[in-house]
Design an enzyme around this catalytic site. Sequence first.
Site, mmCIF file in Angstrom:
data_model
loop_
_atom_site.group_PDB
_atom_site.id
_atom_site.type_symbol
_atom_site.label_atom_id
_atom_site.label_comp_id
_atom_site.label_asym_id
_atom_site.label_seq_id
_atom_site.Cartn_x
_atom_site.Cartn_y
_atom_site.Cartn_z
ATOM 1 N N GLU A 1 0.823 -1.209 0.000
ATOM 2 C CA GLU A 1 0.000 0.000 0.000
ATOM 3 C C GLU A 1 0.857 1.260 0.000
ATOM 4 O O GLU A 1 0.482 2.275 -0.577
ATOM 5 C CB GLU A 1 -0.934 -0.014 1.205
ATOM 6 C CG GLU A 1 -1.854 1.181 1.305
ATOM 7 C CD GLU A 1 -2.921 1.225 0.239
ATOM 8 O OE1 GLU A 1 -3.690 2.220 0.216
ATOM 9 O OE2 GLU A 1 -3.014 0.293 -0.581
ATOM 10 N N THR B 1 -11.287 9.076 -12.958
ATOM 11 C CA THR B 1 -10.380 8.512 -11.968
ATOM 12 C C THR B 1 -10.742 7.085 -11.577
ATOM 13 O O THR B 1 -9.932 6.398 -10.964
ATOM 14 C CB THR B 1 -10.331 9.412 -10.722
ATOM 15 O OG1 THR B 1 -9.214 9.038 -9.916
ATOM 16 C CG2 THR B 1 -11.619 9.324 -9.914
#
Length: 593
Positions: free
Chosen positions: A462, A573
């Site tokens: 992450e 997006t």
Amino acid sequence: MPVATLLPFTATPSRKSASPTSFRLTEKFILLLVFSAFITLCFGAIFFLPDSSKLLSGVFFHSSAVETNTRTGTDSDSNVAVGTEEKILTKIRKDHEKALVEAKDTLQKRPDEIKQDIQDEKDKVLKEGKGGKDYNNLPVIEYVRPPGATGHEPSDPETKERRAKIKEMMTFAWDSYKRYAWGSNELRPVSKQGHSSNLFGSIKGATIVDALDTLYIMEMFEDFDMATEWVEKNLDFNVVFRRKAIELGEKLLPAFKTPTGIPWALLNLKSGIGRNWPWASGGSSILAEYGTLHLEFMHLSKLSGNPAFAEKVMNIRKVLNRLEKPQGLYPNYLNPNSGQWGQHHVSVGGLGDSFYEYLLKAWLMSDKTDEEGKKLYYEALQAIETSLMRKSSGGLTYIAEWKGGLLEHKMGHLTCFAGGMIALGADGAPEDKTGHQMEQASEIARTCHESYARTTLKLGPEAFRFDGGVEAIATRQNEKYFILRPEVIETYMYMWRFTHDPKYREWGWEAVQALEKHCRVEGGYSGVRDVYASSPNHDDVQQSFYLAETLKYLYLLFSDDDHLPLEHWVFNTEAHPLPVIRKEMTDKPSQLE
């Protein structure tokens, strides 16, 4: 009353929980749900569906009335069903006979008479729409279908085989969702049941909505029809028609009723009362939320004839233009009442990312007429290069985060989208910086690939750091997870499109192999909790964006460039394609006025 979030922003690395009376629909849902998916696919079916005339006449996909009337049930109602079928067949025969008569009459006319009839019909439509309305009280709008909604198979055998593998992965992920979680927001592939976090509130079907255009792009038409039928019959708000998308858009407008016009993050759709997250720097609005509306709202103004949507997002620009920006950077927090920045935290990852993306894409979607958007993007990119972009001792370029004047040498997986963004904008770069920006994009792509290559599972964490003697490695336990994110694959896809360097397809294929080996389970695909572990510990969630973005970008990586060509389409997006609004169309006498 549930409170709906207004904005489709890219989620932060640590998501906050909402209160029991409200819900946060972050990166993948509400405006994706309403604007990206429905405007692009439901009204945007004009571009995708073989017979778009059905939509303009108010008929969409299937007629549920006919299905209901012709569906047989118990013995007592079977006669009714049979009778209804006979009536329908009789009507079809009469319509067919009428059409034959009309066709015969047409064939007997001279070419100039036929031409005049066509023109008369056009004039009639324009006259009826002159008041700006059709039977749904919406403007009559002409669209030219952009090319490339679907694509042919690649000629190279290996690429063709790999592309087919991506489709098989999508089929498996979708079939697993259908089998174990149909109608739920997401799938728990290990426990084989539906899943819905408090991010989604009471709304259901996130995976169905998110996957719609991927199903179509991959030509999974039966599944596409099944998904659209579910949306039509089951989705809360019943947002399947263009009219409904506009209605919901109008319900969101009260969120902009602040002293500055910067919208609240949360809006009660019934009362029109808005508020912000209390954790967001004293209740500030978030850059990647209020800054990630432009594409959808401009498109919505075009579809609705209502300039209010465009005016709202243009006002956001005015507010930002008036503010002094520290080192030319945009902090992640802005108070909608005072119009002043909150905590000076700058990130091209979570909380900030898609704001920069939308400055560039606003210019591209406007057919490169939005000069203000272009100027703001390149100015912001220069500030990012000067203040945030650094190179490690090992030669890896990364984008750090800035907190109150101090750099945190950390780069999030979310930030890896920036490689593709910079490549997408390089061609329009000022002062002949195209080559320089393409090199930057290439270096960021390499760094993000290294974040994958340096893990045990060959899947990216992450977030990863460049301090304490480590490079492109996660050092904190809460940064070691992988939740099927798309950003690295997204950058590979753009870099392939612009360079055709085969390494990007090889890197993408490495990711495919890792996904198959470590994330594929019996009931679908799952994220993993630690990419450095010797074996995967699954988090038991198949994220909706895995189908909407990760698999879509992989499929396009192994497709030819004429499949959703970038000169005709702009991805929002959430990876949903919106058509470029051509300058010649905006120059014509508007049907929207």
